[in-house]
Design an enzyme around this catalytic site. Structure first.
Site, PDB file in Angstrom:
ATOM      1  N   LYS A 190       0.818  -1.217   0.000  1.00  0.00           N
ATOM      2  CA  LYS A 190       0.000   0.000   0.000  1.00  0.00           C
ATOM      3  C   LYS A 190       0.854   1.271   0.000  1.00  0.00           C
ATOM      4  O   LYS A 190       0.400   2.325  -0.424  1.00  0.00           O
ATOM      5  CB  LYS A 190      -0.975  -0.024   1.169  1.00  0.00           C
ATOM      6  CG  LYS A 190      -2.042  -1.092   0.953  1.00  0.00           C
ATOM      7  CD  LYS A 190      -3.131  -1.091   1.998  1.00  0.00           C
ATOM      8  CE  LYS A 190      -4.245  -2.044   1.610  1.00  0.00           C
ATOM      9  NZ  LYS A 190      -3.834  -3.475   1.688  1.00  0.00           N
TER      10      LYS A 190
HETATM   11  C1  LIG Z   1      -4.430  -4.527   1.042  1.00  0.00           C
HETATM   12  C2  LIG Z   1      -3.647  -5.780   0.944  1.00  0.00           C
HETATM   13  C3  LIG Z   1      -4.007  -6.803   0.020  1.00  0.00           C
HETATM   14  C4  LIG Z   1      -5.240  -6.720  -0.859  1.00  0.00           C
HETATM   15  O1  LIG Z   1      -5.137  -5.737  -1.850  1.00  0.00           O
HETATM   16  P1  LIG Z   1      -6.472  -5.174  -2.552  1.00  0.00           P
HETATM   17  O2  LIG Z   1      -6.026  -4.040  -3.391  1.00  0.00           O
HETATM   18  O3  LIG Z   1      -7.358  -4.751  -1.429  1.00  0.00           O
HETATM   19  O4  LIG Z   1      -7.053  -6.296  -3.340  1.00  0.00           O
HETATM   20  C5  LIG Z   1      -3.200  -7.932  -0.049  1.00  0.00           C
HETATM   21  N1  LIG Z   1      -2.116  -8.072   0.755  1.00  0.00           N
HETATM   22  C6  LIG Z   1      -1.751  -7.120   1.636  1.00  0.00           C
HETATM   23  C7  LIG Z   1      -0.566  -7.357   2.501  1.00  0.00           C
HETATM   24  C8  LIG Z   1      -2.491  -5.939   1.769  1.00  0.00           C
HETATM   25  O5  LIG Z   1      -2.120  -5.005   2.656  1.00  0.00           O
END
Ligand SMILES: *Cc1c(COP(=O)(O)O)cnc(C)c1O
Length: 463
Positions: free
Chosen positions: A110
């Site tokens: 993120k």
């Molecule tokens: C947010 C997240 C996901 C999922 O990603 P999306 O964009 O919500 O599908 C997968 N793995 C981790 C570690 C995350 O923080």
């Protein structure tokens, strides 16, 4: 480049307004009116670019209201915070490629989007002499990445609510050890749902929202999707021969990450399939494999950032699946509201399968994947990444390069990794130095009035 809503109810807006709007004013999500195409020659020319250079080439195709030099600076600053010189390196292990997206400040993918969004917000707010009060609820990853994206930024205050004692200790520390004056952590005596309900209630109070300039950083902001498109191109350039198709395996929760891959596919990146990997919360797998999009209850798993039933970015994909028919999108979401499901035609489902395949991986298989991978290669997978790796091993042929998105550093979810391997995960310095660090956090009951009063006592009204 202009942006339209999936619900068809707003006049087209330009990029900066799309960023500030977040959710479209008609309740839909914003998308570019046209997707720019990238030619095979251009792709070849991009192979030699480093990550920020490539990011500039791609992002600038979608932005025509920020001068190029300014956009370049925003991008350079965003990726200078990553601890790896390549930003998102690709490693080859046991027949799959691992795209490491966890070298940002909070060790989860993120950061790739939220470092950029934080800089973008600051830039636009300064230009418009506006201020923004971000309010959000988190069960862990998004909140810490958002806090680190906007800490110390002029014109922005951020209030992040998390359920007291219910995030992992590392996640809590990553948030509460940020002492910048514009950062406010609130530990709520309650659950994540209580936190979310409080945020929703505050946002629904339009008078309060406008007076204090409330905004969100959730995964529906178009700028987040856009920043994520870049690493699909970057990984392809590292792995594929000219024109060669690849498979991307994406551990999926809110459908934001994999939707960025879908945009890359539309831009012309040679992608054979996008493999959507889920944990036990498998509504999207049921949808892709059987056309069954009926909402179940959320269950807790080893990969908590994917514990989601209603994926907020899914609406963006539906808009394209329905040939940009906003009326069909509206009726689909009416059906969802009334019947807790959406129905699709056979032809639509064939369309889905041309791009996506999917597989759901349970707890036992996730743990086995972590431990098998460790034994074979010495490499440690976090539980989210393990879901994607297992899905790729199971359903994608090894004749096509398989690129698995590694969405978190294993130390961030060390308990699951230890359960799988019996080993302690060595702590990277970004986590180790948090031990015993001073923290700041308000603890409040699950009461929206108390949160509202805290905001009023902390930030000046914006008008
Ligand atoms: C947010 C997240 C996901 C999922 O990603 P999306 O964009 O919500 O599908 C997968 N793995 C981790 C570690 C995350 O923080």
């Amino acid at each position: 480049m202009r942006y339209v809503s999936t619900r068809g109810g707003i006049a087209p807006v330009r990029f900066k307004d799309a960023v500030m709007m977040g959710l479209a004013d008609d309740g839909g999500l914003l998308l570019p009116e046209d997707i720019p195409l990238v030619s095979a020659d251009e792709l070849e020319a991009w192979r030699t670019l480093n990550y920020p250079e490539l990011a500039f080439r791609i992002i600038s195709r979608f932005v025509d209201d920020i001068p190029a030099a300014d956009l370049k600076t925003l991008i350079d600053r965003s990726y200078a915070t990553f601890s790896h010189p390549e930003v998102a390196p690709v490693v080859h292990q046991d027949g799959v490629y691992i795209l490491e997206l966890f070298h940002g400040v909070t060790l989860a993918f993120k950061d790739v989007a939220l470092q950029f969004l934080g800089n973008l917000f600051e830039y636009i707010l300064a230009e418009r002499t506006q201020r923004l009060t971000i309010v959000g609820a988190t069960s862990g990853d998004t909140g810490s990445a958002a806090i680190h994206g906007v800490r110390g930024k002029a014109g922005i205050s951020i209030f992040i609510l998390h359920p007291h004692g219910k995030t992992s200790p590392v996640q809590a520390l990553q948030m509460t050890s940020v002492l910048d004056e514009n950062v406010h952590n609130i530990a709520v005596d309650g659950t994540f749902d209580d936190c979310q309900d409080i945020v929703k209630a505050l946002m629904a109070d339009l008078e309060f929202k406008q007076t204090y300039g409330l905004g969100a950083v959730n995964s529906i902001n178009w700028a987040r999707v856009l920043a994520q498109v870049v690493y699909y191109f970057y990984a392809w350039c590292r792995v594929a021969k000219p024109g060669q198709k690849v498979v991307f395996s994406v551990p999926t929760g809110n459908f934001g990450d994999i939707f960025a891959g879908y945009i890359a596919w539309q831009m012309g990146l040679p992608i054979e399939k996008l493999l959507l990997a889920t944990n036990e919360n498998n509504i999207l797998t049921r949808f892709i494999n059987d056309g069954d999009y009926s909402v179940g209850a959320v269950v807790q798993t080893l990969s908590p950032s994917m514990d989601i039933q209603i994926a907020s970015n899914f609406e963006r994909y539906l808009y394209y699946l329905f040939n940009k028919d906003a009326g069909r999108v509206r009726s689909a979401f009416d059906q969802l509201k009334n019947e807790d499901k959406i129905s699709f035609s056979t032809q639509e489902l064939e369309q889905v399968k041309r791009v996506f395949s999917s597989c759901s991986i349970g707890r036992r298989e996730t743990l086995d994947t972590i431990s098998d991978f460790r034994k074979k290669t010495g490499y440690l997978l976090d539980p989210h990444t393990a879901v994607g790796v297992r899905a790729a091993q199971k359903i994608a042929s090894d004749e096509v390069p398989r690129i698995c998105l590694a969405t978190a550093h294993p130390a961030k979810f060390g308990e699951a990794v230890t359960e799988a391997t019996g080993e302690q995960v060595p702590l990277p310095s970004a986590i180790a130095r948090l031990e015993g660090a001073p923290t700041r956090c308000d603890q409040l009951p699950a009461d929206k009035e108390r949160v509202r009063r805290l905001i009023i006592a902390t930030v000046e009204p914006v008008r």
